[in-house]
Write a protein that holds these residues in place. Structure first.
Motif, PDB file in Angstrom:
ATOM      1  N   SER A 136       0.823  -1.226   0.000  1.00  0.00           N
ATOM      2  CA  SER A 136       0.000   0.000   0.000  1.00  0.00           C
ATOM      3  C   SER A 136       0.848   1.263   0.000  1.00  0.00           C
ATOM      4  CB  SER A 136      -0.939  -0.002   1.209  1.00  0.00           C
ATOM      5  OG  SER A 136      -0.203  -0.099   2.429  1.00  0.00           O
ATOM      6  N   ARG A 139       1.758   1.976  -3.552  1.00  0.00           N
ATOM      7  CA  ARG A 139       0.583   2.427  -4.311  1.00  0.00           C
ATOM      8  C   ARG A 139       0.253   3.887  -3.982  1.00  0.00           C
ATOM      9  NH1 ARG A 139      -2.116  -1.608  -3.346  1.00  0.00           N
ATOM     10  NH2 ARG A 139      -3.285  -1.023  -1.499  1.00  0.00           N
ATOM     11  N   ASN A 140       0.199   4.205  -2.714  1.00  0.00           N
ATOM     12  CA  ASN A 140      -0.151   5.567  -2.310  1.00  0.00           C
ATOM     13  C   ASN A 140       0.912   6.563  -2.743  1.00  0.00           C
ATOM     14  OD1 ASN A 140      -2.462   4.553  -1.083  1.00  0.00           O
ATOM     15  ND2 ASN A 140      -1.501   4.360   0.930  1.00  0.00           N
TER      16      ASN A 140
END
Length: 488
Positions: A136, A139-140
């Motif tokens: 994550s 991705r962020n």
């Protein structure tokens, strides 16, 4: 015996296209300076349908698993002062084990694929890049770099990436601690300084400290049921490669204590497969008590196995020199993306990204005739991950043997890019038409069906067989942090 020769290009990728699996084992075994007499104990029979790929995945799968089992059996000769046990690895079973992360079922259901909402291959203004977003934070961070909202669609991401030149986006991603790489040909990769920095042997075992007592640790008792029984392995790992190394050591009896952080994202679908054989604890190294417990575990371990970005643990005081100061007889084993030297040594990377940036995906697509205009074709399994994991287990067992016979502390290094270079050196073949291993139903004989901490598990058994010391796993996957942070 077939010797390797060097082809005339800038990176000096050796030509091992005539190698069989036995030649690969012999070559790497010799490079590790292990007893040549041991090689006669390894049998590598051919069986089963292979992968539909131009790269020799079945070859390297059998060789890598064979190396890991043979090196474990070598340690056993020191423990019991005995002759080497017979080791066997069937090619078909070895190839199936390279898909263990996608073949297992839990309570009758296949694992859910990790969400990949923005990852994969994207077209840029002058080519392509591959984005890794399984974690994550990556991705962020990618959405922030592209100046997009956290809920941006894949279409919006593609449009934003399309405005970037591929090398500029790759550079910007690196500067922002992300995992994005440009799609390259072999020629483009070969021109990079990093390609020239990769060693010819994919496993490095070097001495960290001279002196110290030889012999195996006192807690590794004679006449045990498995070759590495009671070897203490402290594992800090993510994703597939290093976890496969820990799982392999556990299959041969090692006490593998897998340490994860409660603050970092996990990958449950992968963790269930690679967690077999391990006890699992969670420690927050920012907390004084957890930090002290971690140091205590290091003081009493035999092997420290980690796969964080090079230098990351050194910043916390757990680099190789720090570890030797804590435990003078330790074996430090490291898995990296691009190796220990060269301008990319500190970069993040994963199997799919190394395939992309090194030319493998472009070459694989070309061997398949660029079907439907595909610019890149990934390998049919995570071959770099799995091979690197078995190479790392081999290096660790080799270091245990060297420590037992020579004393000292040792360091083991394996990289995904180094594994890529070795696989490439084996040459490519035009893929056969029809279906390959990835498209077929796998025979039930390759599976075990134990109860796990998540329910009934059906998963691929380990492919290696060792006479009188059969590999297997004493522990089945369980929720992270289920065990106490102590050695058995």
């Amino acid at each position: 015996m077939i010797e390797d020769k060097v082809t005339p290009n800038d990176t000096r990728v050796p030509d091992r296209s005539q190698f069989e699996a036995e030649d690969t084992v012999r070559h790497i075994w010799s490079a590790l300076d292990l007893p040549a007499t041991a090689l006669s104990s390894l049998n590598l029979p051919r069986s089963g349908r292979g992968y539909l790929s131009s790269f020799k995945i079945d070859h390297i799968a059998q060789a890598a698993i064979g190396l890991s089992a043979l090196s474990a059996a070598l340690v056993d000769t020191v423990r019991n002062e005995s002759s080497l046990r017979a080791v066997e690895v069937h090619s078909g079973h070895a190839s199936v084990e390279y898909r263990s992360d996608s073949l297992y079922t839990l309570n009758g259901e296949r694992p859910r694929a990790e969400l990949d909402p923005i990852g994969g291959l994207h077209e840029t203004s002058d080519g392509y890049v591959r984005v890794h977003d399984a974690l994550s934070n990556h991705r962020n961070g990618m959405l922030k770099l592209l100046d997009l909202s956290h809920d941006a669609s894949r279409v919006e991401v593609a449009e934003a990436i399309g405005e970037w030149p591929k090398l500029e986006l790759e550079r910007a991603a690196y500067e922002n601690k992300l995992a994005v790489y440009a799609l390259r040909t072999f020629a483009e990769w070969d021109a990079l300084p990093q390609a020239k920095a990769l060693p010819d042997c994919p496993i490095s075992v070097t001495r960290l400290r001279d002196g110290g007592s030889s012999g195996l640790p006192a807690h590794m008792l004679q006449n045990s049921d498995r070759c590495l029984r009671d070897l203490r392995v402290l594992e800090l790992s993510r994703v597939i490669a290093a976890p496969v190394a820990g799982r392999t050591l556990a299959a041969h009896g090692a006490d593998v204590l897998w340490v994860t952080s409660p603050k970092l994202p996990s990958l449950p679908a992968l963790d269930i497969d690679t967690g077999r054989g391990k006890r699992t604890v969670q420690l927050d190294l920012n907390q004084r008590a957890d930090h002290a417990k971690f140091v205590e575990l290091i003081q009493n371990c035999d092997v420290f196995l980690q796969s964080y970005r090079p230098g990351a643990l050194a910043l916390r005081g757990f680099g190789p020199s720090d570890l030797v100061a804590i435990n003078p007889n330790i074996i430090c084993a490291n898995l990296s993306a691009f190796g220990t030297t060269g301008p990319w040594a500190d970069r993040r990377g994963f199997d799919s990204l190394v395939q992309t940036c090194s030319g493998m995906n472009v070459s694989e697509a070309a061997y398949f005739g660029n079907l439907e205009g595909e610019a890149a074709r990934p390998l049919p399994c995570q071959a770099l991950d799995h091979t690197s994991g078995y190479f790392l287990a081999t290096g660790i067992a080799a270091a245990v043997y060297k420590r037992a016979t020579e004393g000292g502390a040792w360091q083991v290094d394996v990289s995904l890019a180094g594994t890529m270079k070795y696989l490439r050196s084996l040459g490519q073949v035009v893929p056969l038409s029809g279906t390959g291993l990835a498209d077929e139903v796998v025979p039930d004989c390759y599976f075990e069906k134990p109860e796990s901490g998540f329910g009934m598990l059906r998963a691929v058994r380990h492919a290696a067989s060792v006479e009188g010391a059969e590999p297997g796993w004493d522990y089945m996957p369980k929720p992270l942090g289920s065990d106490e942070p102590r050695w058995l």
